[in-house]
Design a protein around this motif. Structure first.
Motif, mmCIF file in Angstrom:
data_model
loop_
_atom_site.group_PDB
_atom_site.id
_atom_site.type_symbol
_atom_site.label_atom_id
_atom_site.label_comp_id
_atom_site.label_asym_id
_atom_site.label_seq_id
_atom_site.Cartn_x
_atom_site.Cartn_y
_atom_site.Cartn_z
ATOM 1 N N TRP A 122 0.827 -1.206 0.000
ATOM 2 C CA TRP A 122 0.000 0.000 0.000
ATOM 3 C C TRP A 122 0.864 1.259 0.000
ATOM 4 O O TRP A 122 0.627 2.182 -0.785
ATOM 5 N N GLU A 123 1.832 1.309 0.883
ATOM 6 C CA GLU A 123 2.688 2.490 0.980
ATOM 7 C C GLU A 123 3.419 2.758 -0.333
ATOM 8 O O GLU A 123 3.634 3.916 -0.718
ATOM 9 N N ARG A 124 3.785 1.704 -1.012
ATOM 10 C CA ARG A 124 4.560 1.862 -2.253
ATOM 11 C C ARG A 124 3.687 2.226 -3.447
ATOM 12 O O ARG A 124 4.162 2.866 -4.392
ATOM 13 N N THR A 125 2.420 1.819 -3.431
ATOM 14 C CA THR A 125 1.617 1.925 -4.660
ATOM 15 C C THR A 125 0.426 2.864 -4.607
ATOM 16 O O THR A 125 -0.145 3.185 -5.655
ATOM 17 N N TYR A 126 -0.022 3.301 -3.420
ATOM 18 C CA TYR A 126 -1.295 4.033 -3.380
ATOM 19 C C TYR A 126 -1.255 5.311 -4.202
ATOM 20 O O TYR A 126 -2.256 5.712 -4.804
ATOM 21 N N GLU A 127 -0.095 5.963 -4.281
ATOM 22 C CA GLU A 127 -0.006 7.213 -5.041
ATOM 23 C C GLU A 127 -0.126 6.971 -6.538
ATOM 24 O O GLU A 127 -0.499 7.884 -7.294
ATOM 25 N N SER A 128 0.149 5.727 -6.941
ATOM 26 C CA SER A 128 0.099 5.418 -8.373
ATOM 27 C C SER A 128 -1.250 4.874 -8.814
ATOM 28 O O SER A 128 -1.436 4.571 -10.007
ATOM 29 N N LEU A 129 -2.191 4.708 -7.881
ATOM 30 C CA LEU A 129 -3.500 4.185 -8.259
ATOM 31 C C LEU A 129 -4.309 5.215 -9.041
ATOM 32 O O LEU A 129 -5.309 4.888 -9.666
ATOM 33 N N SER A 130 -3.882 6.473 -8.974
ATOM 34 C CA SER A 130 -4.472 7.536 -9.788
ATOM 35 C C SER A 130 -3.498 8.709 -9.784
ATOM 36 O O SER A 130 -2.833 8.972 -8.777
ATOM 37 N N GLN A 131 -3.434 9.399 -10.881
ATOM 38 C CA GLN A 131 -2.530 10.549 -10.952
ATOM 39 C C GLN A 131 -3.061 11.729 -10.145
ATOM 40 O O GLN A 131 -2.349 12.731 -9.963
ATOM 41 N N PHE A 132 -4.283 11.604 -9.657
ATOM 42 C CA PHE A 132 -4.885 12.698 -8.902
ATOM 43 C C PHE A 132 -4.860 12.454 -7.391
ATOM 44 O O PHE A 132 -5.558 13.138 -6.643
ATOM 45 N N VAL A 133 -4.039 11.490 -6.943
ATOM 46 C CA VAL A 133 -3.868 11.262 -5.518
ATOM 47 C C VAL A 133 -2.893 12.293 -4.955
ATOM 48 O O VAL A 133 -1.847 12.573 -5.562
ATOM 49 N N VAL A 134 -3.250 12.875 -3.812
ATOM 50 C CA VAL A 134 -2.351 13.830 -3.169
ATOM 51 C C VAL A 134 -1.162 13.065 -2.592
ATOM 52 O O VAL A 134 -1.342 12.142 -1.780
ATOM 53 N N PRO A 135 0.057 13.397 -2.971
ATOM 54 C CA PRO A 135 1.245 12.674 -2.491
ATOM 55 C C PRO A 135 1.369 12.715 -0.959
ATOM 56 O O PRO A 135 1.049 13.719 -0.333
ATOM 57 N N ARG A 136 1.843 11.600 -0.410
ATOM 58 C CA ARG A 136 2.089 11.443 1.019
ATOM 59 C C ARG A 136 0.865 11.825 1.890
ATOM 60 O O ARG A 136 1.003 12.346 2.978
ATOM 61 N N SER A 137 -0.314 11.566 1.351
ATOM 62 C CA SER A 137 -1.540 11.916 2.084
ATOM 63 C C SER A 137 -2.103 10.752 2.900
ATOM 64 O O SER A 137 -3.054 10.938 3.657
ATOM 65 N N SER A 138 -1.529 9.561 2.753
ATOM 66 C CA SER A 138 -2.072 8.394 3.457
ATOM 67 C C SER A 138 -1.601 8.343 4.909
ATOM 68 O O SER A 138 -0.422 8.562 5.203
#
Length: 377
Positions: free
Chosen positions: A195-211
């Motif tokens: 999850w930590e490695r991939t969640y930002e890549s699940l969409s280009q509109f994810v806010v980085p380091r927001s998890s």
């Protein structure tokens, strides 16, 4: 454990001598205690009607035993096996069952002695049958409310997919604006690193380091992630492909669940009080009817056994269950002069809650009341 034995003996000279011997034996050995059981003089009627009533009373006895068992069991289930609460509510005319039986007085207002025996039996039968029917419907209604609450509690206290998040998610954990939103994602324990490695890549509109990890148990964790609203559908689809589960959540939805939970709790509490009061009143009614039924049976069997004019005495014997066999042998010996050919078939019915074990010995009419609830502590 205490046994109460209800016996009927004729008042002939030989039997009275036997009663005196029994009382002396009681005083000497403490085998049992003895007191009179008061039964009024009832309308005898004709022999055919007595035989018919005797058979009807036997059947009614079985029904009443069953209803008392069901009522007592329902009390235990509703009160969640609390013996103290059951004992507090399992009363007869406001007193404990032992006191009621040992100090029994016929209720002439409820069961007029001027009525025929068959009419008295019909009164008891109607009362017991109505109670059995109402018990079934009330038990179903109460259990329905109870099961609804248990199901809801199981759901909101269950897995991460359904459990309540009211104590987990705070308003500051969620970003809600015109363009941004925060989703809650369920991640199994073995997939935290993925999850930590991939969640930002699940969409280009994810806010980085927001998890952020908000909660975890043995099953896994709940992580928050912030993204643009326009990408929610895309993110959910990609998350599902990666075996991450997005959980729908809003404070309004959570508040609605909490309100529903409170409503069910209040409803159950109300139904509990209503049902317990009903059980208390009707347990008393059916138990009182039952002891009157036993008095009726003693009267009828005494007339059939000993004949007219009425000349018998009913006695209540109280003994320890361990001494029951010895008492039985003593009764058989003392009253062996009575005609054994009038004896009905021996039967024995026994159970743990208010129950009656009826036995007719060859020597004397005897009813054995054995019940945990009648035990004197």
């Amino acid at each position: 454990m205490t046994d109460l034995w209800l016996i009927s003996v004729p008042l002939d000279k030989t039997s009275l001598t036997s009663v005196d011997k029994l009382k002396r034996q009681i005083a000497k050995t403490n085998l049992t205690s003895c007191c009179r059981f008061s039964i009024p003089e009832l309308k005898v009627g004709i022999l055919d009607s007595l035989l018919s009533v005797s058979d009807d009373l036997s059947k009614l006895d079985t029904l009443t035993e069953s209803v008392i068992k069901k009522t007592h069991q329902c009390m235990r289930e509703v009160m969640e096996q609390s013996d103290d609460k059951v004992l507090e509510n399992a009363l007869a005319n406001g007193v404990d069952l032992m006191s009621y039986v040992t100090k029994f007085q016929w209720d002439k207002a409820k069961y007029p002695t001027a009525l025929p025996l068959s009419t008295l039996a019909d009164i008891i039968n109607k009362e017991v049958s109505q109670m059995e029917t109402e018990l079934k419907s009330r038990a179903v209604a109460y259990n329905s409310v109870k099961m609804s609450l248990q199901s809801f509690e199981h759901k909101i206290n269950g897995s991460l997919h359904t459990c309540s998040l009211s104590d987990i998610v705070r308003r500051e954990d969620l970003v809600v604006s015109e363009y941004l939103t925060t989703l809650l994602v369920l991640v199994s324990r073995g997939s935290y690193l993925q999850w930590e490695r991939t969640y930002e890549s699940l969409s280009q509109f994810v806010v980085p380091r927001s998890s952020r990890k908000l909660y975890e148990d043995g099953e896994g964790g709940i992580f928050s992630v912030t993204l643009f609203k326009r990408a929610v559908c895309e993110f959910k689809a990609k998350a599902q492909e990666s075996k991450f589960s997005v959980r729908e959540y809003s404070f309004d939805l959570e508040e609605k669940k909490q309100q529903e939970m409170k409503k069910l709790c209040v409803h159950k509490r109300e139904q509990y009080g209503i049902f317990v009061r009903w059980l208390k009143v009707n347990f008393s009614e059916v138990f009182v009817a039952w002891i009157h039924l036993k008095a009726l049976r003693v009267f009828v069997e005494s007339v059939l056994r000993y004949g007219l004019p009425l000349n018998y005495q009913a006695l209540l014997l109280q003994t320890d269950r361990k001494r029951s066999k010895k008492l039985r042998d003593e009764l058989s010996e003392l009253f062996m002069h009575l005609d054994p050919t009038a004896t009905a078939d021996k039967t024995e019915l026994s159970f743990d809650i208010p129950g009656l074990c009826q036995q007719e010995y060859s020597s004397v009419i005897c009813f054995n009341i054995n019940t945990n609830l009648l035990e004197i502590s």
